[in-house]
Scaffold this active site. Structure first.
Site, PDB file in Angstrom:
ATOM      1  N   GLN A   1      43.775  16.031  82.288  1.00 41.12           N
ATOM      2  CA  GLN A   1      43.782  16.901  81.117  1.00 41.12           C
ATOM      3  C   GLN A   1      42.772  18.041  81.197  1.00 41.12           C
ATOM      4  O   GLN A   1      42.910  19.029  80.475  1.00 41.12           O
ATOM      5  CB  GLN A   1      43.544  16.071  79.846  1.00 41.12           C
ATOM      6  CG  GLN A   1      44.678  15.095  79.579  1.00 41.12           C
ATOM      7  CD  GLN A   1      44.486  14.297  78.313  1.00 41.12           C
ATOM      8  OE1 GLN A   1      43.841  13.251  78.325  1.00 41.12           O
ATOM      9  NE2 GLN A   1      45.025  14.759  77.202  1.00 41.12           N
TER      10      GLN A   1
ATOM     11  N   ARG B   1      32.605   9.854  78.248  1.00 39.41           N
ATOM     12  CA  ARG B   1      33.678   9.038  78.810  1.00 39.41           C
ATOM     13  C   ARG B   1      34.643   9.963  79.529  1.00 39.41           C
ATOM     14  O   ARG B   1      35.236  10.845  78.903  1.00 39.41           O
ATOM     15  CB  ARG B   1      34.388   8.279  77.682  1.00 39.41           C
ATOM     16  CG  ARG B   1      35.660   7.565  78.105  1.00 39.41           C
ATOM     17  CD  ARG B   1      36.307   6.841  76.918  1.00 39.41           C
ATOM     18  NE  ARG B   1      37.491   6.128  77.342  1.00 39.41           N
ATOM     19  CZ  ARG B   1      38.758   6.492  77.079  1.00 39.41           C
ATOM     20  NH1 ARG B   1      38.999   7.589  76.364  1.00 39.41           N
ATOM     21  NH2 ARG B   1      39.770   5.781  77.519  1.00 39.41           N
TER      22      ARG B   1
ATOM     23  N   ASN C   1      43.156   3.108  80.674  1.00 39.02           N
ATOM     24  CA  ASN C   1      43.285   3.722  79.361  1.00 39.02           C
ATOM     25  C   ASN C   1      44.702   3.530  78.840  1.00 39.02           C
ATOM     26  O   ASN C   1      45.667   3.962  79.474  1.00 39.02           O
ATOM     27  CB  ASN C   1      43.010   5.228  79.432  1.00 39.02           C
ATOM     28  CG  ASN C   1      43.236   5.904  78.073  1.00 39.02           C
ATOM     29  OD1 ASN C   1      42.453   5.707  77.141  1.00 39.02           O
ATOM     30  ND2 ASN C   1      44.327   6.645  77.935  1.00 39.02           N
TER      31      ASN C   1
ATOM     32  N   ASN D   1      41.366   2.984  70.932  1.00 38.72           N
ATOM     33  CA  ASN D   1      41.733   4.364  70.606  1.00 38.72           C
ATOM     34  C   ASN D   1      42.574   4.324  69.340  1.00 38.72           C
ATOM     35  O   ASN D   1      43.572   3.602  69.270  1.00 38.72           O
ATOM     36  CB  ASN D   1      42.555   5.002  71.731  1.00 38.72           C
ATOM     37  CG  ASN D   1      41.749   5.186  73.007  1.00 38.72           C
ATOM     38  OD1 ASN D   1      40.534   4.944  73.026  1.00 38.72           O
ATOM     39  ND2 ASN D   1      42.402   5.628  74.058  1.00 38.72           N
TER      40      ASN D   1
ATOM     41  N   TYR E   1      44.301   6.823  66.175  1.00 45.61           N
ATOM     42  CA  TYR E   1      44.589   8.133  65.590  1.00 45.61           C
ATOM     43  C   TYR E   1      45.256   8.029  64.225  1.00 45.61           C
ATOM     44  O   TYR E   1      44.971   8.801  63.328  1.00 45.61           O
ATOM     45  CB  TYR E   1      45.479   8.951  66.537  1.00 45.61           C
ATOM     46  CG  TYR E   1      44.758   9.355  67.794  1.00 45.61           C
ATOM     47  CD1 TYR E   1      43.994  10.511  67.837  1.00 45.61           C
ATOM     48  CD2 TYR E   1      44.798   8.559  68.943  1.00 45.61           C
ATOM     49  CE1 TYR E   1      43.291  10.877  68.973  1.00 45.61           C
ATOM     50  CE2 TYR E   1      44.099   8.913  70.087  1.00 45.61           C
ATOM     51  CZ  TYR E   1      43.351  10.074  70.096  1.00 45.61           C
ATOM     52  OH  TYR E   1      42.646  10.423  71.216  1.00 45.61           O
TER      53      TYR E   1
ATOM     54  N   TRP F   1      37.626  12.149  70.554  1.00 46.42           N
ATOM     55  CA  TRP F   1      38.622  12.788  71.399  1.00 46.42           C
ATOM     56  C   TRP F   1      38.938  14.129  70.782  1.00 46.42           C
ATOM     57  O   TRP F   1      39.483  14.160  69.683  1.00 46.42           O
ATOM     58  CB  TRP F   1      39.901  11.961  71.529  1.00 46.42           C
ATOM     59  CG  TRP F   1      40.839  12.644  72.494  1.00 46.42           C
ATOM     60  CD1 TRP F   1      41.791  13.587  72.204  1.00 46.42           C
ATOM     61  CD2 TRP F   1      40.845  12.485  73.911  1.00 46.42           C
ATOM     62  NE1 TRP F   1      42.387  14.036  73.363  1.00 46.42           N
ATOM     63  CE2 TRP F   1      41.828  13.380  74.422  1.00 46.42           C
ATOM     64  CE3 TRP F   1      40.105  11.699  74.822  1.00 46.42           C
ATOM     65  CZ2 TRP F   1      42.088  13.486  75.795  1.00 46.42           C
ATOM     66  CZ3 TRP F   1      40.381  11.816  76.168  1.00 46.42           C
ATOM     67  CH2 TRP F   1      41.369  12.694  76.634  1.00 46.42           C
TER      68      TRP F   1
ATOM     69  N   GLU G   1      47.438  18.508  76.597  1.00 48.35           N
ATOM     70  CA  GLU G   1      47.879  17.383  75.776  1.00 48.35           C
ATOM     71  C   GLU G   1      49.250  16.872  76.261  1.00 48.35           C
ATOM     72  O   GLU G   1      50.237  16.877  75.545  1.00 48.35           O
ATOM     73  CB  GLU G   1      47.875  17.790  74.297  1.00 48.35           C
ATOM     74  CG  GLU G   1      48.357  16.731  73.308  1.00 48.35           C
ATOM     75  CD  GLU G   1      47.700  15.362  73.426  1.00 48.35           C
ATOM     76  OE1 GLU G   1      46.547  15.275  73.840  1.00 48.35           O
ATOM     77  OE2 GLU G   1      48.375  14.367  73.121  1.00 48.35           O
ATOM     78  N   TRP G   2      49.286  16.442  77.536  1.00 53.11           N
ATOM     79  CA  TRP G   2      50.447  15.772  78.102  1.00 53.11           C
ATOM     80  C   TRP G   2      51.743  16.531  77.818  1.00 53.11           C
ATOM     81  O   TRP G   2      51.810  17.734  78.052  1.00 53.11           O
ATOM     82  CB  TRP G   2      50.486  14.305  77.640  1.00 53.11           C
ATOM     83  CG  TRP G   2      49.175  13.615  77.910  1.00 53.11           C
ATOM     84  CD1 TRP G   2      48.267  13.170  76.984  1.00 53.11           C
ATOM     85  CD2 TRP G   2      48.583  13.330  79.199  1.00 53.11           C
ATOM     86  NE1 TRP G   2      47.173  12.623  77.607  1.00 53.11           N
ATOM     87  CE2 TRP G   2      47.334  12.698  78.955  1.00 53.11           C
ATOM     88  CE3 TRP G   2      48.968  13.523  80.532  1.00 53.11           C
ATOM     89  CZ2 TRP G   2      46.487  12.280  79.993  1.00 53.11           C
ATOM     90  CZ3 TRP G   2      48.125  13.102  81.559  1.00 53.11           C
ATOM     91  CH2 TRP G   2      46.923  12.489  81.283  1.00 53.11           C
TER      92      TRP G   2
HETATM   93  C1  PNW Z   1      45.956   9.289  73.853  1.00 49.67           C
HETATM   94  N1  PNW Z   1      51.707   8.183  71.022  1.00 49.67           N
HETATM   95  O1  PNW Z   1      47.311   9.491  74.088  1.00 49.67           O
HETATM   96  C2  PNW Z   1      45.328   9.545  75.212  1.00 49.67           C
HETATM   97  O2  PNW Z   1      44.447   8.555  75.660  1.00 49.67           O
HETATM   98  C3  PNW Z   1      44.773  10.913  75.375  1.00 49.67           C
HETATM   99  O3  PNW Z   1      44.832  11.269  76.730  1.00 49.67           O
HETATM  100  C4  PNW Z   1      45.513  11.881  74.476  1.00 49.67           C
HETATM  101  O4  PNW Z   1      45.158  13.218  74.713  1.00 49.67           O
HETATM  102  C5  PNW Z   1      45.214  11.469  73.048  1.00 49.67           C
HETATM  103  O5  PNW Z   1      45.557  10.118  72.812  1.00 49.67           O
HETATM  104  C6  PNW Z   1      45.888  12.330  71.996  1.00 49.67           C
HETATM  105  O6  PNW Z   1      47.277  12.232  72.091  1.00 49.67           O
HETATM  106  C7  PNW Z   1      48.347   9.151  73.266  1.00 49.67           C
HETATM  107  O7  PNW Z   1      52.746   8.844  71.182  1.00 49.67           O
HETATM  108  C8  PNW Z   1      49.522   9.860  73.417  1.00 49.67           C
HETATM  109  O8  PNW Z   1      51.660   7.244  70.200  1.00 49.67           O
HETATM  110  C9  PNW Z   1      50.619   9.544  72.682  1.00 49.67           C
HETATM  111  C10 PNW Z   1      50.571   8.491  71.784  1.00 49.67           C
HETATM  112  C11 PNW Z   1      49.392   7.763  71.614  1.00 49.67           C
HETATM  113  C12 PNW Z   1      48.284   8.106  72.372  1.00 49.67           C
END
Ligand code: PNW
Length: 459
Positions: free
Chosen positions: A25, A82, A170, A299, A301, A413, A420-421
């Site tokens: 990233q 990290r 991770n 983690n 969110y 984060w 962002e993927w």
């Molecule tokens: C995490 N979902 O990813 C990752 O550990 C990070 O690399 C990323 O940037 C961050 O959260 C924010 O997205 C996720 O779709 C990606 O549920 C997608 C999901 C959850 C976590």
């Protein structure tokens, strides 16, 4: 009860404050110093997979700007950082000869961090699997678990004298389900059986690496999960409660139980049998996976709410959830469309503490995407929404600690905006703004806010 946002709270002495990133990233330099291709190089260069065809070829150019980036972390007052190691820099083909130039990069980074008094917290795998291994089956193959342990030891051999805290994986949930079930992440496969095999081989890789790292003397070791904070839409509906229990099994207990209790839950195994004969699960695997860890990384969110809705199609990310509806967010959301509910984090931490007692935890990621950029002065990046998000979630952490949860640290984060993927660069999670044309970094208001939190050990 949640603290009203004006009340001041203080965290326990020694609580560790940091920020997090991941190799693909931020690093860029995708073809430098002998780095081999990873599944994310392949995936991001495949048309239609990532927003606007964005790749991590340059990203935040951290591979060249690491010294300035560490200086910035020191200015922000971070106590810990990290980051993840790019496996294809260490072993370009995933196995075999080690690439010294790849190790040199992390060697320099670790020394610089330590020189500034910042504790390095290493994640060995944050999704950038060497492509050669994917070509031989990736995480659906047991060979990848074995290769992972070998790779872990190669990294430990170089950094083990200076890095104390090690995280194996991770978010194996993302690697397995987004990578092999829904296919929205690399390697982009859509096959439920492959996803369950991947879960197991990721966990086995964790177990094999844990055994090897322990033998080499590592005393602070863990894994980072992204458990779903899942609740029934209607807690009085038996069907909704059963739906939430199934989702909890497939997303949470499938990881928690083998890691923290040494065996998969029977109801989850029974469920997986619909997709697979489980021939990949061998005697002794669960014992390996269940070796003690010192810290569990969480983690968090966003919460999820589910409801029983007979007849509805399954969610491709969660094979076997036919008849279960994931409710759209009801209240405010971030730029990812993810609902904001700090109290769900408190509930999640309390639940882990209750069901898996004696597990020390760290928040290894928490944060929010918002699109703000510099104001008219060009020097300031106002991001009041992110400040509010962090404030609320830090209070939620404090609430959990007040209720007895053994929470030892928090990593925001992310340190800076990054790749962002599947969303490419259009989603910005950083507390530091990145101008991708100039690579200039500008601390956002949230970075100043977070610095104050660290300085006061509270808010
Ligand atoms: C995490 N979902 O990813 C990752 O550990 C990070 O690399 C990323 O940037 C961050 O959260 C924010 O997205 C996720 O779709 C990606 O549920 C997608 C999901 C959850 C976590």
């Amino acid at each position: 009860m949640t603290n009203p946002s004006t009340q001041s709270v203080t965290f326990p002495e020694g609580f560790l404050w940091g920020s997090a990133t991941a190799s693909y990233q931020i690093e860029g330099a995708a073809r430098e110093d002998g780095r081999g291709p990873s599944i994310w190089d392949t995936f991001s260069r495949t048309p239609g997979k990532v927003y606007a065809g964005h790749t991590g070829d340059v990203a935040c150019d951290h591979y060249h700007r690491w010294r300035d980036d560490v200086a910035m972390m020191a200015e922000l007052g971070l106590q810990a950082y990290r980051f993840s190691i790019a496996w294809p820099r260490i072993q370009p083909d995933g196995t075999g000869p080690v690439n010294p130039a790849g190790l040199d990069f992390y060697d320099r980074l670790v020394d610089e961090l330590r020189g500034k008094g910042i504790t390095p917290v290493v994640t060995l795998y944050h999704w950038d699997l060497p492509q050669t291994l994917e070509d031989r089956g990736g995480w659906t193959s047991r060979e990848t678990s074995e290769a992972f342990a070998e790779y872990a030891m190669a990294v430990h051999k170089r950094l083990g004298d200076r890095v104390e805290t090690w995280t194996t994986l991770n978010e194996p949930w993302c690697s397995a389900y987004l990578g092999y079930a829904s296919g929205v992440h690399a390697p982009g496969i859509q096959d439920p059986e492959s996803a369950f095999k991947a879960v197991h081989h990721l966990l086995l890789g964790h177990g094999l690496a844990t055994r090897a790292l322990r033998d080499a003397g590592v005393r602070k070791l863990g894994i980072t999960l992204n458990p779903a904070a899942v609740s029934p839409a209607d807690p009085d509906s038996e069907a909704d409660v059963a739906a939430a229990h199934l989702v909890d099994g497939l997303q949470n207990r499938i990881f928690f139980d083998p890691i923290l209790r040494g065996s998969y839950p029977d109801d989850v195994l029974a469920h997986i049998r619909r997709f697979s004969d489980l021939s990949w699960l061998r005697t002794g695997d669960e014992t390996l996976i269940g070796q003690p860890i010192d810290v569990l990384g969480i983690n968090y969110y966003s919460p999820s709410y589910v409801r029983s809705k007979p007849g509805i199609e399954g969610n491709p990310t969660a094979p076997g959830t036919e008849g279960i509806e994931f409710l759209p967010a009801a209240g405010p959301v971030t730029d990812m469309g993810w609902a904001i509910e700090p109290a769900a984090l408190t509930r999640l931490l309390e639940r882990i503490h209750r069901d898996y007692p004696g597990t020390p935890m760290m928040i290894t990621e928490n944060g929010a995407a918002y699109p703000t950029g510099p104001d008219e002065t060009g020097e300031r990046v106002p991001d009041a929404e992110r400040v509010a998000y962090l404030d609320g979630h830090l209070r939620a952490c404090h609430d959990a600690i007040a209720r007895g949860v053994d929470l030892r640290g928090y990593f925001v984060w992310s340190l800076m905006d990054n790749y962002e993927w599947a969303e490419g660069y259009r989603k910005r999670f950083g507390v530091v703004y990145v101008d991708y044309h100039t690579q200039r970094r500008i601390p956002k208001d949230s970075a100043r806010f977070y610095s104050e939190v660290i300085r006061n050990n509270g808010l």
